[in-house]
Design a protein around this motif. Structure first.
Motif, PDB file in Angstrom:
ATOM      1  N   CYS A  38     -17.204  28.545 -94.894  1.00 43.54           N
ATOM      2  CA  CYS A  38     -17.615  29.949 -94.934  1.00 43.54           C
ATOM      3  C   CYS A  38     -16.485  30.852 -94.458  1.00 43.54           C
ATOM      4  O   CYS A  38     -16.225  31.910 -95.035  1.00 43.54           O
ATOM      5  N   GLY A  42     -15.193  33.045 -97.211  1.00 47.06           N
ATOM      6  CA  GLY A  42     -15.676  34.404 -97.018  1.00 47.06           C
ATOM      7  C   GLY A  42     -14.670  35.292 -96.332  1.00 47.06           C
ATOM      8  O   GLY A  42     -14.102  36.199 -96.948  1.00 47.06           O
ATOM      9  N   MET A 144     -21.410  33.391 -99.461  1.00 46.18           N
ATOM     10  CA  MET A 144     -20.382  34.352 -99.065  1.00 46.18           C
ATOM     11  C   MET A 144     -20.116  35.406-100.135  1.00 46.18           C
ATOM     12  O   MET A 144     -19.796  36.537 -99.814  1.00 46.18           O
ATOM     13  N   LEU A 147     -22.128  38.551 -99.712  1.00 44.55           N
ATOM     14  CA  LEU A 147     -21.634  39.355 -98.587  1.00 44.55           C
ATOM     15  C   LEU A 147     -20.345  40.075 -98.976  1.00 44.55           C
ATOM     16  O   LEU A 147     -20.173  41.258 -98.693  1.00 44.55           O
ATOM     17  N   LEU A 148     -19.453  39.346 -99.620  1.00 45.26           N
ATOM     18  CA  LEU A 148     -18.199  39.969-100.049  1.00 45.26           C
ATOM     19  C   LEU A 148     -18.480  41.115-101.012  1.00 45.26           C
ATOM     20  O   LEU A 148     -17.828  42.156-100.953  1.00 45.26           O
ATOM     21  N   VAL A 150     -21.185  42.981-101.162  1.00 46.16           N
ATOM     22  CA  VAL A 150     -21.723  44.124-100.417  1.00 46.16           C
ATOM     23  C   VAL A 150     -20.579  44.885 -99.746  1.00 46.16           C
ATOM     24  O   VAL A 150     -20.493  46.121 -99.834  1.00 46.16           O
ATOM     25  N   LEU A 151     -19.665  44.147 -99.122  1.00 41.29           N
ATOM     26  CA  LEU A 151     -18.553  44.801 -98.440  1.00 41.29           C
ATOM     27  C   LEU A 151     -17.634  45.492 -99.448  1.00 41.29           C
ATOM     28  O   LEU A 151     -17.159  46.603 -99.205  1.00 41.29           O
ATOM     29  N   LEU A 180     -27.248  57.630-102.992  1.00 34.12           N
ATOM     30  CA  LEU A 180     -28.574  57.042-102.802  1.00 34.12           C
ATOM     31  C   LEU A 180     -29.590  57.622-103.765  1.00 34.12           C
ATOM     32  O   LEU A 180     -30.511  56.928-104.191  1.00 34.12           O
ATOM     33  N   SER A 181     -29.399  58.891-104.133  1.00 35.94           N
ATOM     34  CA  SER A 181     -30.391  59.518-105.006  1.00 35.94           C
ATOM     35  C   SER A 181     -30.443  58.830-106.359  1.00 35.94           C
ATOM     36  O   SER A 181     -31.444  58.891-107.052  1.00 35.94           O
ATOM     37  N   LEU A 183     -30.098  55.614-106.784  1.00 36.62           N
ATOM     38  CA  LEU A 183     -30.380  54.189-106.625  1.00 36.62           C
ATOM     39  C   LEU A 183     -31.836  53.942-106.292  1.00 36.62           C
ATOM     40  O   LEU A 183     -32.479  54.745-105.640  1.00 36.62           O
ATOM     41  N   THR A 184     -32.325  52.814-106.781  1.00 43.14           N
ATOM     42  CA  THR A 184     -33.640  52.352-106.355  1.00 43.14           C
ATOM     43  C   THR A 184     -33.516  50.869-106.034  1.00 43.14           C
ATOM     44  O   THR A 184     -32.500  50.246-106.336  1.00 43.14           O
ATOM     45  N   PHE A 185     -34.550  50.319-105.445  1.00 44.76           N
ATOM     46  CA  PHE A 185     -34.553  48.884-105.150  1.00 44.76           C
ATOM     47  C   PHE A 185     -34.354  48.073-106.413  1.00 44.76           C
ATOM     48  O   PHE A 185     -33.685  47.053-106.422  1.00 44.76           O
ATOM     49  N   VAL A 188     -30.641  47.899-106.916  1.00 42.92           N
ATOM     50  CA  VAL A 188     -29.803  47.242-105.915  1.00 42.92           C
ATOM     51  C   VAL A 188     -30.110  45.748-105.832  1.00 42.92           C
ATOM     52  O   VAL A 188     -29.199  44.912-105.817  1.00 42.92           O
ATOM     53  N   LEU A 189     -31.376  45.410-105.806  1.00 43.72           N
ATOM     54  CA  LEU A 189     -31.723  44.008-105.560  1.00 43.72           C
ATOM     55  C   LEU A 189     -31.298  43.059-106.684  1.00 43.72           C
ATOM     56  O   LEU A 189     -30.705  42.024-106.381  1.00 43.72           O
ATOM     57  N   PHE A 192     -27.727  42.523-106.363  1.00 44.56           N
ATOM     58  CA  PHE A 192     -27.388  41.702-105.205  1.00 44.56           C
ATOM     59  C   PHE A 192     -27.689  40.231-105.488  1.00 44.56           C
ATOM     60  O   PHE A 192     -26.883  39.354-105.209  1.00 44.56           O
TER      61      PHE A 192
END
Lengths: 252, 337, 259
Positions: A38, A42, A144, A147-148, A150-151, A180-181, A183-185, A188-189, A192
């Motif tokens: 990791c 990562g 990892m 996470l990468l 997201v960063l 943010l306006s 975006l919705t779940f 994003v999900l 991700f």
């Protein structure tokens, strides 16, 4: 039966994946090696992924700004860039950079271990090399890469904020609200979750190619090379699948 | 296996914590935006047309997002039921008579639901309430209206064009505009009108003075008994009347002369027998009037009430005449000296 | 057996009376049309060094990989320390492997790890944390056995070929195996170093009373280490006996190796 190298390879990779699931979740667990992988996979990829993400965000912003200004929609640049980065560019660019860096290194490392009999040596000394080498690496890449990503998304959005501020002034709070306006779940999900599959593909293909390397040092090079090529291709195929599946689930 | 595994583990831990933290922050912010972590009040509203409203669109009260659209169902062929979740903390601001309407967020933005306060007081909205709705002019309706206005505008401009064409081709108008005599005439007319109105104003002032005087007096009787000015005025009126009849006489003489000479328009006028008869009648009337006035004056002089007055008047006149005669005599005497 | 002496013909029968630790019965193995092993049989006794001689490509490495379970024979039975390895599952095989040592021809040192980590690796694999405190002592002991006590923190790439071979042997020894399999231990080394390694193999045998199965074609080394020599030819055990017996053998095939 006809013989096709492509189908044989696909079948072998599928079998390899099956072995991963059979062996990966039974003791013993190579926890130490997992954490070490990791760290390598990562943390040590972060600078590369971060730079790529920064440039991606900056370029995307500077490129879209003149066009959006033509339509009088400059206020929509953060929303558009945010949506682009989080939904598509972040995951795919990060995964490709990751495939180039990590896929090749795993392929080369396992390949050279294979050709110098280190994998056999492990087996002989009472270690299951599949668990020690493959399971840890595949799990590490699978966990990892999200996470990468997201960063990298975060860094890319910051770069976009910087890019917007080269042309005018926007406060960070307004920028974040604009992003943010849009975006919705549901946006994003899926973006991700698909990175888990990207990471799994990179790790699995890299390990498969390395684990089955042959023909000495040339085989090591071939393993590293085809690990990158196949995993990059696989990432695009998975991305297409992800679009279709999220569409079927009604998230698009 | 790494040598300095402890510090590497710390770095890995930091990496993981930051990554997961970023993700959680974004998810939390999104959740807060969509009010997932807040208890909410479900309310409903029925529309005929929701203009493409979607689940998750915002509900706004006074322009502030206070909730989201939770569900949209078709009740029947003319009714669409929209279920909304309002934030708990704005529940007390949304009254039961608040009116829900469909709107858009900017020209090309999302469809939203606007809540506007209804007239009068009402209790705060409760879970499950159905809010009244109003169908606001949608963009389509506005565009349709605009279309009609447009067509009207076309009609107007074509009419305007015909008018200007006619004006351009009209010689009479241009002559009128290029005539230099006309402004002078008009100016003169205006001056005459101004003079006439000044005279009228003076006349009006006279009348006002008259009536004001009547109002000031303590009854007409007392007034008449005490005021000299009135007597003067009556005298003056009589004198004028006399003047008028003199003028009338002169005019009649003129007319007679004209008639005798036999020329001019007057003769034409008077050769018409009807006109001549009327004119004669008028003259006769005038003569009668003056005769009656004379009778009235005589009657006044003999009236017991005014007898004193007229006697005094006569005396005064006599005295004045005597004074004048005396002065004249004195003057002439002085001249002679 | 006295230390440091060359094997005597008379010495050969002594281990034969000892317990049999490894039996190969009628082993066959082929890769496609290439029949590498055909009906190969051999026994190994405790405290005995058996050298298998053979030409390159005659299947010696295949034989030894079959013994350790890296390859599975097409036919025949391999019994190691009383257990038929074809009946063992992965777990049991790992436990059995802890009692076996294998010295790879290429050493197979983990080149991403230091010497110490290379030695600790099999220890940690086999034990759990309860014997962690003995770790340093065992590493020190193993390194002293191979005469390289001061290289613990070096990487394999920093060592010479002979040193690497010694470290690989130390890694094999650290688990104190009952049987050690050597795959061409002196190949690629200069004659002096090769002789040192051969002497080391002898020392290990005498110190720990291990049985050793040595694959080699280095006759100098064979002469030094072998209690018994088996000749692998045409996939089977062509001849066996002590070094001296085979050296005097009249069959030209056998004779070729000793000239």
């Amino acid at each position: 039966m006809f013989s096709s190298p492509f189908l044989a390879e696909t079948g072998a990779i599928a079998q390899f994946a099956g072995r991963f699931f059979r062996e990966g979740f039974r003791p013993r667990y190579e926890v130490r090696e997992f954490f070490h992988q990791c760290y390598v996979v990562g943390y040590q990829s972060l600078p590369m992924v971060g730079i790529t993400g920064f440039i991606m965000g900056l370029v995307l912003t500077l490129q879209s700004q003149p066009t959006m200004a033509k339509f009088g929609a400059e206020a929509w640049v953060p929303t558009m860039v945010g949506l682009t980065i989080i939904r598509e560019m972040g995951p795919i660019i990060t995964a490709l950079v990751f495939a180039g860096k990590i896929g090749s290194s795993i392929g080369a490392e396992l390949g050279s271990m294979r050709v110098t009999e280190q994998i056999d040596a492990m087996e002989v000394s009472g270690t299951n090399p599949f668990k020690y080498l493959v399971v840890t690496r595949v799990l590490a890449t699978t966990l990892m890469l999200p996470l990468l990503t997201v960063l990298a998304d975060g860094i890319g959005l910051y770069a976009s904020y910087v890019g917007i501020n080269t042309q005018g002034t926007t406060t960070l709070a307004l920028f974040i609200n604009n992003v943010l306006s849009g975006l919705t779940f549901a946006e994003v999900l899926p973006a991700f979750f698909k990175t888990f599959f990207f990471g799994f593909a990179v790790g699995l293909v890299g390990c498969y190619k390395g684990y089955h390397a042959t023909k000495g040092t040339a085989g090591v090079g071939a393993a590293a090379n085809s690990a990158v090529v196949v995993s990059s291709l696989l990432i695009f195929i998975l991305d297409l699948l992800a679009v279709q599946i999220t569409g079927l689930l009604g998230f698009n | 296996m790494p040598n300095n595994s402890t510090s590497n583990q710390v770095r890995l831990g930091l990496f993981v914590v930051v990554g997961v933290g970023c993700l959680l922050v974004v998810l939390y912010l999104l959740g807060r935006q969509q009010n997932l972590f807040q208890s909410s009040v479900p309310v409903q509203a029925d529309f005929r047309n929701v203009s493409g409203l979607l689940k998750g669109n915002n509900v706004r009260l006074g322009g502030i997002t206070v909730g989201t659209v939770k569900d949209i169902t078709i009740l029947n062929d003319t009714t669409v039921r929209v279920q909304m979740n309002l934030n708990q903390d704005v529940q007390r601001f949304v009254r039961r008579n608040a009116v829900a309407s469909i709107g858009t967020d900017g020209l090309v933005g999302n469809t939203i639901i606007n809540l506007t306060a209804g007239p009068g007081a009402a209790p705060a909205v409760q879970a499950g309430d159905v809010l009244p709705t109003s169908e606001q002019a949608s963009l389509d309706a506005m565009l349709a209206t605009l279309n009609i206005s447009n067509q009207n505008l076309v009609g107007i401009t074509s009419g305007l064009r015909q008018v200007t064409d006619k004006l351009n081709n009209s010689e009479a108008l241009w002559q009128l505009l290029s005539n230099e005599q006309l402004p002078a005439d008009v100016r003169r007319s205006a001056q005459n009108a101004a003079a006439a109105s000044a005279q009228l104003a003076a006349a009006a002032t006279d009348v006002r003075q008259l009536t004001a005087g009547v109002r000031r007096g303590q009854g007409p009787l007392g007034y008449l008994l005490t005021d000299d000015a009135f007597a003067n005025q009556i005298g003056h009126a009589a004198r004028q009347l006399a003047g008028t009849s003199d003028t009338l006489a002169v005019t009649l003489n003129g007319l007679q002369r004209q008639l005798q000479r036999g020329g001019g328009p007057v003769q034409t006028l008077l050769t018409d027998t009807t006109a001549a008869r009327q004119l004669r009648q008028t003259l006769r009337n005038t003569a009668q009037s003056t005769a009656k006035l004379n009778e009235s004056m005589t009657a006044l002089q003999h009236n017991f009430l005014l007898r004193g007055y007229f006697r005094r008047q006569a005396r005064e006149e006599a005295r004045l005449a005597a004074c004048a005669a005396a002065r004249r005599a004195r003057d002439s005497a002085r001249l002679r000296e | 057996m006295s230390p440091g002496t060359l094997p005597q013909p008379a010495a050969a029968p002594a281990p034969r009376n000892a317990e049999v630790v490894l039996t190969l019965e009628h082993i066959s193995k082929s890769f496609g049309d290439n029949h590498v092993l055909r009906d190969f049989s051999l026994e190994l006794h405790r405290g005995e060094n058996v050298v298998v001689l053979g030409k390159s490509g005659s299947g010696k490495s295949v034989l030894v990989k079959c013994m350790i379970g890296l390859l599975r024979p097409d036919a025949g039975r391999i019994t190691v320390l009383g257990q038929d390895i074809s009946t063992l599952d992965h777990e049991e095989m790992d436990q059995l492997r802890a009692r076996l040592g294998f010295l790879f021809q290429s050493n197979a040192l983990y080149d991403s790890m230091t010497v110490r980590e290379n030695l600790v690796f099999p220890l940690r694999r086999q034990w759990l944390a309860d014997r962690r405190d003995q770790e340093a002592d065992l590493v020190q002991q193993a390194l002293e056995d191979v005469g390289l006590a001061d290289t613990a923190n070096k990487l394999p790439a920093e060592l010479s070929g002979g040193q690497r071979k010694r470290i690989a042997l130390a890694r094999t020894l650290i688990l104190q195996p009952e049987i050690i399999l050597y795959d061409e231990p002196t190949t690629g080394l200069d004659p002096i170093t090769a002789r040192e390694i051969s002497a080391l193999i002898r020392q290990v045998q005498q110190k720990y009373n291990t049985a050793a199965f040595i694959i080699s074609h280095d006759m100098d080394s064979v002469r030094l280490v072998a209690d018994r020599v088996a000749l692998l030819a045409e996939g089977g055990c062509y001849a066996q006996g002590t070094y001296e017996e085979l050296a005097r053998h009249e069959d030209p095939r056998v004779h070729d190796f000793f000239t």
